[in-house]
Design a protein around this motif. Structure first.
Motif, short mmCIF file in Angstrom:
data_model
loop_
_atom_site.label_atom_id
_atom_site.label_comp_id
_atom_site.label_asym_id
_atom_site.label_seq_id
_atom_site.Cartn_x
_atom_site.Cartn_y
_atom_site.Cartn_z
N ALA A 287 -10.15 4.39 -1.05
CA ALA A 287 -9.53 3.71 -2.20
C ALA A 287 -8.71 2.51 -1.74
O ALA A 287 -8.73 1.44 -2.37
CB ALA A 287 -8.67 4.70 -2.97
N LEU A 288 -8.00 2.68 -0.64
CA LEU A 288 -7.16 1.59 -0.13
C LEU A 288 -8.01 0.39 0.25
O LEU A 288 -7.64 -0.75 0.01
CB LEU A 288 -6.36 2.07 1.09
N ARG A 289 -9.15 0.67 0.83
CA ARG A 289 -10.02 -0.43 1.24
C ARG A 289 -10.59 -1.18 0.06
O ARG A 289 -10.88 -2.37 0.15
CB ARG A 289 -11.14 0.09 2.13
N GLU A 290 -10.79 -0.46 -1.04
CA GLU A 290 -11.25 -1.16 -2.24
C GLU A 290 -10.16 -2.11 -2.73
O GLU A 290 -10.44 -3.24 -3.12
CB GLU A 290 -11.57 -0.15 -3.34
N ARG A 291 -8.93 -1.63 -2.70
CA ARG A 291 -7.81 -2.41 -3.23
C ARG A 291 -7.46 -3.58 -2.33
O ARG A 291 -7.16 -4.68 -2.78
CB ARG A 291 -6.59 -1.50 -3.35
N TRP A 292 -7.47 -3.33 -1.02
CA TRP A 292 -7.12 -4.37 -0.05
C TRP A 292 -8.25 -4.50 0.97
O TRP A 292 -8.19 -3.91 2.05
CB TRP A 292 -5.81 -3.99 0.65
N PRO A 293 -9.26 -5.27 0.62
CA PRO A 293 -10.52 -5.21 1.38
C PRO A 293 -10.51 -5.96 2.71
O PRO A 293 -11.47 -5.85 3.45
CB PRO A 293 -11.54 -5.87 0.43
N PRO B 266 0.81 -1.22 0.00
CA PRO B 266 0.00 0.00 0.00
C PRO B 266 0.84 1.27 0.00
O PRO B 266 0.61 2.18 -0.79
CB PRO B 266 -0.79 -0.13 1.30
N LEU B 267 1.82 1.31 0.88
CA LEU B 267 2.62 2.52 1.01
C LEU B 267 3.35 2.87 -0.29
O LEU B 267 3.44 4.04 -0.68
CB LEU B 267 3.62 2.36 2.15
N ASP B 268 3.85 1.82 -0.98
CA ASP B 268 4.52 2.05 -2.26
C ASP B 268 3.52 2.57 -3.29
O ASP B 268 3.83 3.49 -4.06
CB ASP B 268 5.17 0.76 -2.76
N ALA B 269 2.37 1.94 -3.31
CA ALA B 269 1.35 2.35 -4.27
C ALA B 269 1.00 3.82 -4.08
O ALA B 269 0.91 4.59 -5.04
CB ALA B 269 0.11 1.48 -4.11
N LEU C 138 -0.43 8.47 7.12
CA LEU C 138 1.01 8.59 6.97
C LEU C 138 1.37 9.16 5.61
O LEU C 138 2.20 10.06 5.48
CB LEU C 138 1.60 7.20 7.13
N ALA C 139 0.72 8.62 4.59
CA ALA C 139 1.03 9.04 3.23
C ALA C 139 0.65 10.50 3.03
O ALA C 139 1.42 11.29 2.46
CB ALA C 139 0.30 8.16 2.24
N ASP D 247 12.26 11.36 -1.23
CA ASP D 247 13.15 11.42 -0.08
C ASP D 247 12.38 11.23 1.22
O ASP D 247 12.79 10.51 2.11
CB ASP D 247 13.90 12.76 -0.05
N CYS D 248 11.25 11.91 1.30
CA CYS D 248 10.44 11.81 2.51
C CYS D 248 10.02 10.36 2.76
O CYS D 248 10.18 9.83 3.86
CB CYS D 248 9.19 12.68 2.39
N PHE D 249 9.48 9.75 1.75
CA PHE D 249 9.02 8.38 1.92
C PHE D 249 10.18 7.45 2.26
O PHE D 249 10.03 6.51 3.04
CB PHE D 249 8.29 7.90 0.65
#
Lengths: 215, 215
Positions: A144-150, A93-96, A164-165, A191-193
């Motif tokens: 959106a994240l919940r749709e992707r990773w339910p 998720p964080l990378d996405a 965080l993002a 850099d931040c990430f």
DNA sequence: TTGAAAATTACACTGAGTGCGATATCAATA
DNA sequence: TATTGATATCGCACTCAGTGTAATTTTCAA
């Protein structure tokens, strides 16, 4: 015979065109006056006059003065969320999100960004509302994240990842503005990430960690 | 003989006592009226009258109406930061913060917390300023983190950890309020931080999730 | 053409917040 | 005790944001 209102999105005709025009004129006038005299000193009467409308009509288009500024960054959340929905399902998720944010931010005029950022800093109330709009972005992104990773078990975690993002985005755009835009925003973001991952994910797993130790 | 102004903090005399009293009376009156009639409907005139002062004096004590609510959670950031400064130096920042937050939150009257939270939700402007105050907390906490772990290379990472921790706190207090305080706040907090670690720190959580599929 | 919906406007009002200046109170000193 | 300076308190008048209402004009579809 009703002509099937399905064509809503196309050319809604004169009315819609006028509407967009007026909205734009208000935004332009507002922005110009904010920059000229400062946010607080620019009154709604002046903005309305400059936009060629009455004071009352201003409030027909914007709920409040700060909405002029807020409307400029209102689309961000949705744009990021849309990118995330298109991410490969095996990504973390964080990378996405990072890739999504980088992509979206790259498409924004940085000069405007810096100017608006400076304006927002000039009024506490606007600054506050800006923070609130980040929370809105968090929620949009979270959806959106919940749709992707339910998986419901991950829900809270994903909520925090969204936080965080958006936080990293907030920090980046902050740094970017303070640097006066010398480094490209995408670079600042990456850099931040990266710093984040270094700080969170890697620090020695050997240490005794989550003992519930009172101090 | 000047009596050594070093005792500033002790009993600054009648003046200081009066001041605190008035401040408290304003806060009490404000809170009561906010709860009675809603935040927007309670006017400053009413609050001032109920506190036994003039409208103008109200503004001598508070810069604005929402400061009544904001002042109630203004100490949080410092309290957390102080706890963090006392954390063992070999702890991971995130663990140190979690323990600090749990400790600080445990010392707060939860009934008040819920009431205030509900109030804040009733006005967009207040809600916004509350978010802004979280950003303030982030910065206070960040300052403490930098004292504890001064390596400049970690600065950005620590800034984000501060964000994250305050974010988890924000989410927890949100959940806590929405649950009506059924679970103790400390428990909610710990769960949040745990979910966060699961989501972030583990290398590939997307594969091995227990599919507790729900509607 | 006609009628509904959307857009525009004026007017009057409430309430937040500020500037200014006057007065009152406290705390220390001559 | 009288004086003095800083801190509090207050009233008044003002600007400006935002709302309620009702009237008028413009767009658009039937």
């Amino acid at each position: 015979m009703p002509k099937r209102d399905v064509r809503e999105g196309l050319s809604e005709g004169l009315r819609e065109r006028k509407r967009r025009g007026t909205q734009q004129r208000i935004t332009d006038a507002g922005l110009r006056l904010f920059i000229e005299k400062g946010y607080d000193a620019a009154t709604i009467d002046e903005i309305a006059a400059a936009a060629g409308i009455s004071r009352r009509t201003f409030f027909y288009y914007f709920k409040s003065k700060d909405e002029i500024l807020l409307s400029l960054q209102s689309g961000m959340g949705e744009m990021i969320a849309d990118e995330v929905r298109r991410a490969p399902p095996d990504a973390r998720p964080l990378d996405a999100i990072r890739d999504a944010v980088v992509k979206v931010c790259a498409s924004i005029h940085t000069d405007d960004m810096i100017a608006i950022d400076r304006l927002m800093r000039s009024s506490e109330a606007v600054q506050a509302r800006k923070q609130a709009s980040y929370v809105q972005h968090e929620e949009t992104l979270f959806a959106a994240l919940r749709e992707r990773w339910p998986d419901p078990a991950r829900s809270t975690g994903l909520r925090l990842v969204a936080m965080l993002a958006i936080g990293a985005t907030r920090l980046s755009s902050d740094m970017f503005s303070r640097e006066g835009g010398r480094r490209p925003i995408g670079e600042v973001l990456r850099d931040c990430f990266r710093d984040l991952e270094t700080e969170i994910a890697s620090p020695c797993p050997s240490l005794a960690s989550s003992a519930t130790e009172g101090g």
